[in-house]
Each structure stands twice: as structure tokens, then as C-alpha cells.
Write a protein that holds these residues in place. Structure first.
Motif, PDB file in Angstrom:
ATOM      1  N   ILE A  26      20.953 -52.617   7.112  1.00 45.10           N
ATOM      2  CA  ILE A  26      20.352 -52.335   8.368  1.00 45.10           C
ATOM      3  C   ILE A  26      18.992 -52.679   8.578  1.00 45.10           C
ATOM      4  N   ASN A  27      18.642 -53.418   9.026  1.00 39.75           N
ATOM      5  CA  ASN A  27      16.984 -53.707   8.893  1.00 39.75           C
ATOM      6  C   ASN A  27      16.123 -52.785   9.515  1.00 39.75           C
ATOM      7  N   SER A  28      16.568 -52.242  10.492  1.00 34.94           N
ATOM      8  CA  SER A  28      15.686 -51.055  11.054  1.00 34.94           C
ATOM      9  C   SER A  28      15.671 -49.733  10.290  1.00 34.94           C
ATOM     10  N   LEU A  29      16.225 -49.676   9.114  1.00 31.22           N
ATOM     11  CA  LEU A  29      16.406 -48.307   8.413  1.00 31.22           C
ATOM     12  C   LEU A  29      15.676 -48.785   6.982  1.00 31.22           C
ATOM     13  N   ASN A  30      14.988 -47.782   6.423  1.00 27.52           N
ATOM     14  CA  ASN A  30      14.410 -48.025   5.211  1.00 27.52           C
ATOM     15  C   ASN A  30      15.615 -47.855   4.089  1.00 27.52           C
ATOM     16  N   VAL A  31      15.069 -48.148   2.986  1.00 26.76           N
ATOM     17  CA  VAL A  31      15.948 -48.225   1.967  1.00 26.76           C
ATOM     18  C   VAL A  31      16.640 -46.863   1.702  1.00 26.76           C
ATOM     19  N   PHE A  32      16.101 -45.763   1.852  1.00 25.43           N
ATOM     20  CA  PHE A  32      16.531 -44.381   1.457  1.00 25.43           C
ATOM     21  C   PHE A  32      17.654 -44.239   2.648  1.00 25.43           C
ATOM     22  N   GLU A  33      17.150 -44.589   3.960  1.00 21.53           N
ATOM     23  CA  GLU A  33      18.292 -44.283   5.103  1.00 21.53           C
ATOM     24  C   GLU A  33      19.466 -45.049   5.001  1.00 21.53           C
ATOM     25  N   ASN A  34      19.189 -46.371   4.511  1.00 23.19           N
ATOM     26  CA  ASN A  34      20.338 -47.455   4.421  1.00 23.19           C
ATOM     27  C   ASN A  34      21.541 -46.793   3.492  1.00 23.19           C
ATOM     28  N   ILE A  35      20.810 -46.248   2.498  1.00 26.77           N
ATOM     29  CA  ILE A  35      21.677 -45.778   1.391  1.00 26.77           C
ATOM     30  C   ILE A  35      22.430 -44.150   1.793  1.00 26.77           C
ATOM     31  N   ALA A  36      21.541 -43.480   2.557  1.00 23.13           N
ATOM     32  CA  ALA A  36      21.853 -42.152   3.021  1.00 23.13           C
ATOM     33  C   ALA A  36      23.075 -42.251   3.992  1.00 23.13           C
ATOM     34  N   ILE A  37      23.119 -43.351   4.716  1.00 24.09           N
ATOM     35  CA  ILE A  37      24.030 -43.722   5.759  1.00 24.09           C
ATOM     36  C   ILE A  37      25.569 -43.291   5.569  1.00 24.09           C
ATOM     37  N   THR A  38      25.837 -43.503   4.218  1.00 20.15           N
ATOM     38  CA  THR A  38      27.157 -43.266   3.368  1.00 20.15           C
ATOM     39  C   THR A  38      27.461 -41.576   3.446  1.00 20.15           C
ATOM     40  N   LEU A  39      26.309 -41.184   3.208  1.00 25.10           N
ATOM     41  CA  LEU A  39      26.588 -39.713   2.860  1.00 25.10           C
ATOM     42  C   LEU A  39      26.543 -38.879   4.353  1.00 25.10           C
ATOM     43  N   LYS A  40      26.080 -39.484   5.111  1.00 25.16           N
ATOM     44  CA  LYS A  40      25.709 -38.825   6.496  1.00 25.16           C
ATOM     45  C   LYS A  40      27.103 -38.879   7.284  1.00 25.16           C
ATOM     46  N   VAL A  41      27.652 -40.116   6.965  1.00 25.24           N
ATOM     47  CA  VAL A  41      28.969 -40.101   7.680  1.00 25.24           C
ATOM     48  C   VAL A  41      29.859 -38.904   7.071  1.00 25.24           C
ATOM     49  N   LEU A  42      29.634 -38.541   5.851  1.00 30.11           N
ATOM     50  CA  LEU A  42      30.416 -37.514   5.196  1.00 30.11           C
ATOM     51  C   LEU A  42      29.983 -36.042   5.608  1.00 30.11           C
ATOM     52  N   GLY A  43      29.103 -36.057   6.498  1.00 29.26           N
ATOM     53  CA  GLY A  43      28.521 -34.736   6.801  1.00 29.26           C
ATOM     54  C   GLY A  43      28.123 -33.823   5.892  1.00 29.26           C
ATOM     55  N   LEU A  44      27.366 -34.522   4.817  1.00 25.06           N
ATOM     56  CA  LEU A  44      26.743 -33.671   3.759  1.00 25.06           C
ATOM     57  C   LEU A  44      25.379 -33.005   3.756  1.00 25.06           C
ATOM     58  N   PRO A  45      25.012 -31.955   3.491  1.00 28.98           N
ATOM     59  CA  PRO A  45      23.782 -31.393   3.876  1.00 28.98           C
ATOM     60  C   PRO A  45      22.786 -32.187   3.342  1.00 28.98           C
ATOM     61  N   LYS A  46      21.587 -32.027   3.834  1.00 30.94           N
ATOM     62  CA  LYS A  46      20.313 -32.886   3.759  1.00 30.94           C
ATOM     63  C   LYS A  46      19.876 -32.820   2.247  1.00 30.94           C
ATOM     64  N   THR A  47      20.051 -31.561   1.617  1.00 33.28           N
ATOM     65  CA  THR A  47      19.256 -31.452   0.162  1.00 33.28           C
ATOM     66  C   THR A  47      20.457 -32.276  -0.574  1.00 33.28           C
ATOM     67  N   ASP A  48      21.801 -32.261  -0.480  1.00 30.55           N
ATOM     68  CA  ASP A  48      22.624 -33.095  -1.364  1.00 30.55           C
ATOM     69  C   ASP A  48      22.475 -34.464  -1.016  1.00 30.55           C
ATOM     70  N   ILE A  49      22.145 -34.668   0.319  1.00 33.22           N
ATOM     71  CA  ILE A  49      21.647 -36.303   0.360  1.00 33.22           C
ATOM     72  C   ILE A  49      20.483 -36.897  -0.193  1.00 33.22           C
ATOM     73  N   GLN A  50      19.567 -36.210  -0.281  1.00 31.89           N
ATOM     74  CA  GLN A  50      18.243 -36.420  -0.872  1.00 31.89           C
ATOM     75  C   GLN A  50      18.420 -36.451  -2.358  1.00 31.89           C
ATOM     76  N   GLN A  51      19.040 -35.402  -2.836  1.00 32.28           N
ATOM     77  CA  GLN A  51      19.509 -35.558  -4.529  1.00 32.28           C
ATOM     78  C   GLN A  51      20.366 -36.920  -4.877  1.00 32.28           C
ATOM     79  N   LYS A  52      21.423 -37.076  -4.190  1.00 28.71           N
ATOM     80  CA  LYS A  52      22.243 -38.058  -4.503  1.00 28.71           C
ATOM     81  C   LYS A  52      21.663 -39.476  -4.259  1.00 28.71           C
TER      82      LYS A  52
END
Lengths: 221, 300
Positions: free
Chosen positions: A91-117
Motif C-alpha cells: 500500500i503506497n500510502s502507508l510506510n514500510v512499518f505500517e505495511n508490515i504491521a497491517i498483518t498483525l493489526k488484522v489479528l488484533g495484536l496489542p501495539k507493543t507486540d506489533i512494534q516488537q514483531k
């Protein structure tokens, strides 16, 4: 891990892609899928992550028969499969971190876990310093690494890669292959479609060749 | 739930990425509901005028013999305590004569020549504006005719029934028109949402790829549509109010002699109803679109 039993797939009338194919890929295997353009490599991948359904036959992924899965169950199955495409699909409008984090956000993981992973995965693919960059600011090889990171961040059991080096020059292709080999060492089952013979020879792993609607195990020829 | 929330928040946060698309969706709804609101207000105005004309209609119940105070009260309590009766008054023969002479003073000598007061005792009943049941009215009139001592009931003949029929027809027309306009809006909103989905198809495809369930895809889009409905209908109400003020000003300055009453704006209830209908229609339209999209496309 991936089993096909007498799978037939055709589009419309007369265009048969697969004819009664059987396929068994064990847990932790690294398999190359080769064949001419239009031979059905992408269709086979799509059947594994349920974007396409077979006309007849059974497909069992990680012990689950996907033939009669509901859309919601398909979504849950896809959470165990990482997919990488030739055209990256970022997704060109999201940065690298957000593009990767989207997978984890769909799973509903907490922010700290997302940041770490995400941070851990970025370092695995060598993109730590690009986390705030946007896809269009990156080279093709870097974008593909982001796509691989997105597929990996959730520690999937299966990683499907559909011509992941198709848009990259040979040296970058080797880098990406090495990245896949590293991922494989950690136990992920990898199915990688390619038509680059040099990559297959370099990797020296099992090769499945699609020809005229059938799958041939090259090792067994 | 947390994943849903993330997708909803990010969907709203990123509405600014494609302002033209969102503006188009809101503007489409604004135009549709401005037209609906204008139509509704027009119908209300016509209906109100018709009702007011009906309000001018009186029913006269002529009585054979004069009634004392107690009998008058009894009649009023028994026959005039109806929701469609606005006013009911007893008119004695003397009062009737006085009223007549008030209107036609030159007839005084003719009346005196008659020797006795020719005017009957009567009840004058003014009908209320909310009278809308023709059968109920007819039953009531028949009952009045059957009362002991009532010599005649003058109800204006068929005029009143036909008037009620006309108002009922207008009501029915309003409903039919609203349903047709509702279907039209449903289609428009549905297509607008479909356009939005096509503009987001890559993103939706990626979400499907990483395991987003259909409800995760659907919920933000439906909420987007609800927001379109809310903003679109509220804008429509603002435009309607501005239009109403200007029209009222124009009419009061140019046609004040012709019109006895000013135009009325929608009631608060109708305004809230319009906004709720806009939200509901937008969500239903979006639902059709999303379901059709999800059924036909998977990871574009």
C-alpha cells in the motif's frame, strides 16, 4: 502440509489448467514450482490460499480441507499462510512499518507486540533503517523485502512466493533466494514459483514442474 | 474487535487521502436528499393548504325545537367530542336571525313582513384539519341525522368526502414517490460505494490476503457510508433551510395578499427522520455493494 488429491481446475469450457493432479508437500519443505508462463503456477498458488477453488478434487492445507470453507474460515486459514507476489502488492500510502504491521493489526495484536514483531522482522530482512520510508521511495529489491517481511511477520506455517524475483535483477534475485533459505531454516514450508532455472539449480531443493496440466516431481524423473 | 476498531479508525483517518471521492459521495447524497426534502415540503405545503380549506367547511345540524343549557351541553358532549371536531356551538333562532341581518341588513323589512323568525335552531360544527377518515366522518354524519329532533344535517354534500379523497390520494402519492426516490438513492449510493471500493481494491485485496475476515472489510465501509448519509443529509437540510428562508421571503414580499399563511419548514421530527433515513439508505446501499464485491472479487 499441503496435499492435493485428484484436483481438476479449468477456466470456462475447454481451458483445462490441471487434470487430476496429486501433490504432497511436507511440513518444513522448500519446493520450487517451475513451468512455462501460463502453465498454472499462479493458479496452483491461488488454490492453496483459496483465491481459486478446484472444480473437483480435494485440497488439504495443514490438515484442513479447504473445499467447503466459508469466507470467514478462509480468512483464518490465510493468517497461517504468507504470500509474496512478483508485483509486491504494497500500500503506497502507508510506510514500510505500517505495511508490515497491517498483518498483525488484522489479528488484533496489542501495539507493543506489533512494534516488537515488526522491528524484529525488519531486521530479519535487512530493512531496519527503512521503517519510515514509503514503498515508492524504495528500490524493487527493497520493496520485495517489505512484501516478504509482511508475509513473515506473523510467523506463517507456509510461505508462498509467486515469482518473487520476476521484477528483480539477478544479483537481487540471489539475495531474495538467500532470504528465503534463511526463512526455511527456521522451519517454514516454502513453495516458490519461478521460471529462473539458475535459482532452482543454486538452491538445490525439490522441484515440481507443471506441464500440460500435470505436475511432475523433477527429482523423480 | 480490536482488529475491527483498527480498520475502522484507519479507514476514517485516511478519508483525507481521496477527498474527491468522499466529496462526490456526500454531494450525491446531499443532492438526492435536497430533492427529497423539497418534494416533501412541497407536499406538506399543498396538504396543509388543502387541510386549511377543509377547515373552512362547517356542518350545520338543524334542530326542530330550541334546547335549554343542559340539552345543549348534552349534545356537545355526546356528538362533538370527536377528534375531527374543532368547534361546536349552539346557535339559537334569535342569534341566527341576528347573524343573517348582520350580513344582509337590507333584508330586515322582508324578515319583518314574515311575522315570525324563520331561522331554525342549529349547531354549527367546524371540522378540524386532521380529519382524514372519510368512513368515520360519514358514520358520524349519519348518526347526527338519526338524532331525535334533528330536522336536517347540512354537510356540504359530497364535497367534503371528495376533499378527503384528494388528500388521501396526495398522501399515497407522497409514499409512492418516496419509495421510488428511495430506490433511486439506494442505487446511487450503492454505486458510489462501489466506486469507492474499486478505488480501494488493492488495499482491500491486501487485507484479504493477510487474513481480514469479510466483516473486517465490510464494517469500515458501512461506517463510511453511514457518515456519508449523515453528512449528506445534514448538508441537504442546511440547503433546504436556506432555500426555505429565501422562498418565504420572496413569497411574503410578493404574494402576501394571495397567501394567508407563510410556508413552514420541516418539523424537528421530520428532520431527524430524514437524517436517519439517509443513514439507513446509505448503509443498505453500501451493504449491497460490499456483498456484491466480496462475492465476486477476492484479492485483486
Amino acid at each position: 502440509m499441503i496435499q492435493f488429491y485428484q484436483v481438476n481446475k479449468s477456466y470456462g469450457e475447454g481451458h483445462e489448467v490441471f487434470h487430476a493432479i496429486d501433490l504432497h508437500i511436507d511440513r518444513g519443505e522448500f519446493v520450487f514450482l517451475t513451468g512455462k508462463s501460463g502453465s498454472g503456477k499462479t493458479t496452483l498458488m491461488k488454490m492453496i490460499f483459496c483465491q481459486e477453488r478446484p472444480n473437483t478434487g480435494q485440497i488439504v492445507i495443514d490438515g484442513r480441507n479447504v473445499a467447503r470453507m466459508t469466507r470467514t474460515n478462509i480468512a483464518f486459514l490465510r493468517r497461517t499462510i504468507g504470500v509474496v507476489f512478483q508485483d509486491f502488492k504494497l500500500i503506497n500510502s502507508l510506510n514500510v512499518f505500517e505495511n508490515i504491521a497491517i498483518t498483525l493489526k488484522v489479528l488484533g495484536l496489542p501495539k507493543t507486540d506489533i512494534q516488537q514483531k515488526v522491528t524484529r522482522t525488519l531486521s530479519r530482512v535487512g530493512l531496519e533503517r527503512f521503517s519510515k520510508a514509503f514503498p515508492l521511495e524504495l528500490s524493487g529489491g527493497e520493496q520485495q523485502r517489505v512484501a516478504i517481511a509482511r508475509a513473515l511477520v506473523n510467523d506463517p506455517k507456509i510461505l508462498l512466493a509467486d515469482e518473487p524475483t520476476g521484477n528483480l535483477d539477478p544479483s537481487l534475485s540471489i539475495e531474495i533466494l538467500e532470504l528465503f533459505q534463511n526463512i526455511h531454516i527456521r522451519g517454514t514450508t516454502i513453495l516458490m514459483a519461478t521460471h529462473e532455472k539458475s535459482l532452482v539449480e543454486r538452491a538445490n531443493v525439490r522441484e515440481l514442474h507443471i506441464d500440460a496440466g500435470r505436475i511432475v516431481d523433477v527429482e523423480k524423473i | 474487535m480490536k482488529a475491527h476498531l483498527y480498520l475502522i479508525i484507519s479507514s476514517f483517518r485516511r478519508m483525507q487521502e481521496n477527498p474527491r471521492q468522499h466529496f462526490l459521495a456526500i454531494f450525491t447524497i446531499t443532492i438526492c436528499f435536497f430533492l427529497v426534502g423539497s418534494g416533501l415540503m412541497g407536499f406538506y405545503q399543498i396538504k396543509r393548504s388543502l387541510n386549511q380549506m377543509k377547515h373552512l367547511q362547517w356542518v350545520y345540524v338543524y334542530i326542530d325545537t330550541p334546547l335549554d343549557q343542559h340539552q345543549q351541553s348534552n349534545f356537545i358532549n355526546q356528538h362533538c367530542a370527536k377528534k375531527w371536531v374543532d368547534l361546536c356551538r349552539y346557535v339559537s333562532a334569535e342569534k341566527a336571525k341576528k347573524l343573517f341581518l348582520g350580513q344582509y341588513p337590507d333584508m330586515k323589512s322582508s324578515l319583518q313582513a314574515l311575522g315570525e323568525n324563520p331561522f331554525p335552531v342549529s349547531f354549527e360544527i367546524r371540522l378540524a384539519e386532521n380529519l382524514d377518515d372519510r368512513d368515520q366522518l360519514q358514520d358520524w354524519l349519519n348518526q347526527l341525522k338519526k338524532i331525535n329532533g334533528v330536522s336536517e344535517v347540512d354537510d356540504g354534500g359530497q364535497w367534503l368526502s371528495q376533499w378527503i379523497d384528494l388528500i388521501l390520494f396526495l398522501d399515497a402519492m407522497t409514499y409512492v414517490l418516496m419509495i421510488l426516490v428511495g430506490i433511486m438513492i439506494l442505487g446511487l449510493v450503492s454505486n458510489t460505494i462501489r466506486l469507492l471500493m474499486f478505488s480501494k481494491k488493492d488495499e482491500i485485496g491486501i487485507l484479504q490476503l493477510v487474513g481480514a475476515t469479510p466483516s473486517m472489510i465490510r464494517t469500515p465501509l458501512l461506517l463510511n457510508a453511514a457518515l456519508y448519509g449523515l453528512l449528506g443529509s445534514m448538508l441537504a437540510l442546511v440547503f433546504l433551510y436556506i432555500g426555505y428562508l429565501r422562498l418565504n421571503h420572496y413569497i411574503s414580499t410578493n404574494f402576501s395578499a394571495l397567501l394567508s399563511h407563510s410556508f413552514m419548514f420541516m418539523s424537528v421530527f421530520d428532520q431527524v427522520l430524514l437524517v436517519l433515513i439517509a443513514i439507513a439508505v446509505s448503509v443498505v446501499g453500501a451493504w449491497f455493494s460490499v456483498e456484491r464485491y466480496l462475492a465476486s472479487k477476492d484479492i485483486s
